[in-house]
Design a protein around this motif. Structure first.
Motif, PDB file in Angstrom:
ATOM      1  N   ASP A 456       0.890  -1.204  -0.060  1.00 37.95           N
ATOM      2  CA  ASP A 456      -0.008   0.002  -0.042  1.00 37.95           C
ATOM      3  C   ASP A 456       0.862   1.356   0.082  1.00 37.95           C
ATOM      4  O   ASP A 456       0.618   2.418  -0.503  1.00 37.95           O
ATOM      5  CB  ASP A 456      -0.950  -0.140   1.377  1.00 37.95           C
ATOM      6  CG  ASP A 456      -1.943  -1.021   1.127  1.00 37.95           C
ATOM      7  OD1 ASP A 456      -2.232  -1.545  -0.072  1.00 37.95           O
ATOM      8  OD2 ASP A 456      -2.734  -1.032   2.197  1.00 37.95           O
ATOM      9  N   ASP A 457       2.057   1.435   0.687  1.00 39.77           N
ATOM     10  CA  ASP A 457       2.955   2.374   0.536  1.00 39.77           C
ATOM     11  C   ASP A 457       3.777   2.579  -0.572  1.00 39.77           C
ATOM     12  O   ASP A 457       4.847   3.633  -0.423  1.00 39.77           O
ATOM     13  CB  ASP A 457       3.624   2.273   1.903  1.00 39.77           C
ATOM     14  CG  ASP A 457       2.679   2.579   3.179  1.00 39.77           C
ATOM     15  OD1 ASP A 457       1.892   3.157   3.207  1.00 39.77           O
ATOM     16  OD2 ASP A 457       2.926   1.797   4.178  1.00 39.77           O
ATOM     17  N   SER A 458       3.734   1.601  -1.491  1.00 43.67           N
ATOM     18  CA  SER A 458       4.803   2.009  -2.488  1.00 43.67           C
ATOM     19  C   SER A 458       4.389   2.717  -3.505  1.00 43.67           C
ATOM     20  O   SER A 458       3.289   2.758  -3.947  1.00 43.67           O
ATOM     21  CB  SER A 458       4.796   0.205  -3.321  1.00 43.67           C
ATOM     22  OG  SER A 458       5.450   0.507  -4.573  1.00 43.67           O
ATOM     23  N   PRO A 459       5.244   3.428  -3.979  1.00 42.93           N
ATOM     24  CA  PRO A 459       4.955   4.422  -5.243  1.00 42.93           C
ATOM     25  C   PRO A 459       4.809   4.099  -6.422  1.00 42.93           C
ATOM     26  O   PRO A 459       4.484   4.671  -7.546  1.00 42.93           O
ATOM     27  CB  PRO A 459       6.130   5.268  -5.273  1.00 42.93           C
ATOM     28  CG  PRO A 459       7.273   4.431  -4.820  1.00 42.93           C
ATOM     29  CD  PRO A 459       6.779   3.711  -3.845  1.00 42.93           C
ATOM     30  N   VAL A 460       5.171   2.565  -6.598  1.00 40.49           N
ATOM     31  CA  VAL A 460       5.008   1.878  -7.998  1.00 40.49           C
ATOM     32  C   VAL A 460       3.380   0.994  -7.652  1.00 40.49           C
ATOM     33  O   VAL A 460       3.431   0.267  -6.825  1.00 40.49           O
ATOM     34  CB  VAL A 460       6.095   0.877  -8.163  1.00 40.49           C
ATOM     35  CG1 VAL A 460       5.700  -0.006  -9.434  1.00 40.49           C
ATOM     36  CG2 VAL A 460       7.351   1.697  -8.414  1.00 40.49           C
ATOM     37  N   VAL A 461       2.645   1.340  -8.589  1.00 40.86           N
ATOM     38  CA  VAL A 461       1.206   0.649  -8.516  1.00 40.86           C
ATOM     39  C   VAL A 461       0.934  -0.075  -9.765  1.00 40.86           C
ATOM     40  O   VAL A 461       0.530   0.404 -10.703  1.00 40.86           O
ATOM     41  CB  VAL A 461       0.237   1.709  -8.285  1.00 40.86           C
ATOM     42  CG1 VAL A 461      -0.981   1.278  -8.108  1.00 40.86           C
ATOM     43  CG2 VAL A 461       0.686   2.953  -7.251  1.00 40.86           C
TER      44      VAL A 461
END
Length: 535
Positions: A456-461
């Motif tokens: 949820d905190d990753s900048p890669v989605v």
């Protein structure tokens, strides 16, 4: 007997020794958390963030979608071979590169499945890749319009420019890809003082004071003894791993590691074993076997064992299970190489990466690697750690000894952005804005019914598309609505796991992200991409 000896040292997974160690570690951590403050450089830290619990989400592919995806590929491969047959016999024009006539009896130099894929699949959707941008790669971009032929092999520029396209694909995590502001101004001043090119390596006449300053600032920021910078992020991995391990050493690498890490491992000459992505049981199994059985044939102990992982995985959007990795590292006396290319600046309350995210001191990691190409809006990479490590690389790394030094304006861009991140309220605001944007966008995609991978905190989605026929359609429809996205397929991903990879930036506004979600919802309905079964 040897296995029993190992068990007596390390304990078994479910044995009394393992349970005793677990209970001991629990009470030890409880004692330190209640009565002791963590130390940094001999000083007590009062605002150390609590350790986060490791979590990630990989919803399984629906069976019917997997079947349909493989059927799609099967049909395209059959027609691809048919078209190759027609080309070979002159019924269809060959647009691809071919061997010269006087070399027809030679073994083909570049025939492979990848070239077959390029000829028959990739070129059909080539218009969604390599789009030329004619502006700053910030939150909005200008794209030069191209018109492709039906075959996909040729295109021409129409002379039009698509203005103010919302950028959902760049690694501009903290929004420092700018042509004005303090970073740009400082870079311009450095050009006036140093020029643009150094024209020499660090070992010769290219070691400028600005390079030394950058390394000192980066070491202070990471709270390690020393740091060494390089002009290219890819080479920071591929050229330095061979300096750390060689024949007689063992590399245990995550199955989803970046190509630069894979190349560095291959160039090192060390034995390579791959463990399943973020799977601590599989990693421990490989570590235990390495300790018990040693090297093949001779069964001598390995000279050293190096575990290589990434902080944030650029195709999966997942965050490394660093607490688990470090626990196994200590248990089996291995070393850890941590690639923070996507996590430095983007994770942690102060942007210090995955170590800060989990509340772990950076000195617990043996080799800290990162790049300046994402959060810092610049170029190059670094390796940080103990002074002995850095001095070893300074004199043995091909990238340090032979590559031209980093350009001075690039150095100044990094130094200025680093100062903003670490010492100003603006830096804190950008880090918080990025975290808020990531959670808002990822949760929005999940609510729409898309399958979204990662943390949820990753900048890669990454949002899953699966069918290769939908890759081009999704990207084109998003561009029509004013959004630039990156779609990814084979060979960058497994052949049946095509996806769109969104990279979120602190420079994007909540309204831009909401508009993007609305567009994605419409296109997902059109292309039937709402695969998730979660309510």
């Amino acid at each position: 007997a040897r296995l029993n000896r190992i068990h007596s040292i390390f304990g078994t997974v479910d044995g009394l020794s393992g349970r005793f160690v677990s209970v001991f570690n629990y009470f030890k951590s409880l004692f330190y958390s209640k009565f002791m403050k963590p130390l940094r450089n001999g000083n007590v830290i009062h605002d150390e963030p609590p350790r986060k619990r490791f979590q990630e989400d990989f919803e399984s592919t629906p069976l019917y979608i997997a079947v349909v995806t493989y059927i799609n590929y099967g049909i395209m491969i059959v027609f691809g071979f048919l078209r190759d047959f027609l080309r070979r016999h002159g019924f269809e024009k060959t647009h691809a590169s071919t061997e010269a006539n006087d070399m027809k009896d030679f073994v083909p130099l570049y025939a492979s499945f990848e070239s077959f894929y390029t000829r028959n699949i990739y070129n059909r959707i080539q218009d969604v890749f390599n789009r030329p941008i004619c502006s700053v790669p910030g939150p909005v971009i200008d794209i030069v319009e191209r018109q492709f032929s039906k075959s996909g092999w040729m295109f021409k520029y129409t002379g039009k420019v698509l203005k103010n396209v919302v950028n959902l694909g760049s690694y501009n995590y903290l929004g420092f890809a700018e042509n004005d502001g303090p970073c740009a101004e400082a870079s311009i001043e450095s050009i006036e003082k140093y020029g643009v090119g150094v024209c020499s390596s660090r070992k010769e006449m290219g070691n400028l004071d600005i390079h030394v300053k950058l390394e000192q600032k980066m070491a202070e920021y990471l709270d390690v003894e020393a740091c060494l910078t390089f002009g290219m992020g890819f080479a920071t991995n591929s050229m330095n791993i061979p300096c750390l391990v060689s024949k007689g050493c063992l590399i245990i690498s995550d199955g989803l590691n970046h190509a630069s890490l894979v190349l560095g491992c291959r160039l090192s000459g060390a034995q390579i074993r791959v463990f399943k992505h973020n799977d601590m049981k599989d990693l421990e199994s490989k570590l235990r076997d390495a300790v018990v059985y040693g090297q093949p044939r001779t069964h001598r102990p390995w000279k050293k064992i190096l575990i290589i992982v990434e902080g944030v995985y650029s195709m999966e959007g997942s965050i490394v299970n660093l607490p688990g990795i470090l626990e196994l590292k200590k248990k089996y006396k291995a070393y850890v190489f941590l690639d923070e290319a996507h996590s430095i600046g983007a994770l942690g309350s102060r942007g210090r990466g995955v170590t800060e995210y989990f509340g772990i001191h950076p000195r617990e990691v043996d080799i800290m690697m990162g790049t300046f190409t994402k959060s810092f809006g610049a170029a190059g990479g670094y390796i940080a750690g103990s002074r002995a490590l850095v001095e070893h690389l300074r004199y043995h790394s091909h990238s340090a000894c032979y590559a031209t030094s980093m350009s001075p304006p690039v150095c100044e861009q990094i130094i200025t952005s680093l100062h903003i991140i670490s010492s100003t309220d603006e830096g804190k605001r950008r880090i918080k804005q990025l975290a808020d944007n990531c959670r808002m966008f990822r949760q929005g995609l999940k609510k729409l019914g898309n399958i979204v991978y990662g943390n949820d905190d990753s900048p890669v989605v990454p949002a899953m598309i699966y069918a290769p026929t939908k890759l081009g359609a999704f990207s084109r429809e998003m561009l029509k609505r004013g959004f630039g996205v990156v779609v990814v397929g084979f060979p960058a991903t497994p052949i049946a796991e095509s996806r769109v990879r969104f990279c979120i930036s602190a420079a994007l506004t909540e309204q831009q992200l909401q508009d993007a979600l609305d567009a994605i919802s419409d296109i997902s309905d059109l292309l039937q991409m709402k695969y998730s079964k979660k309510k």
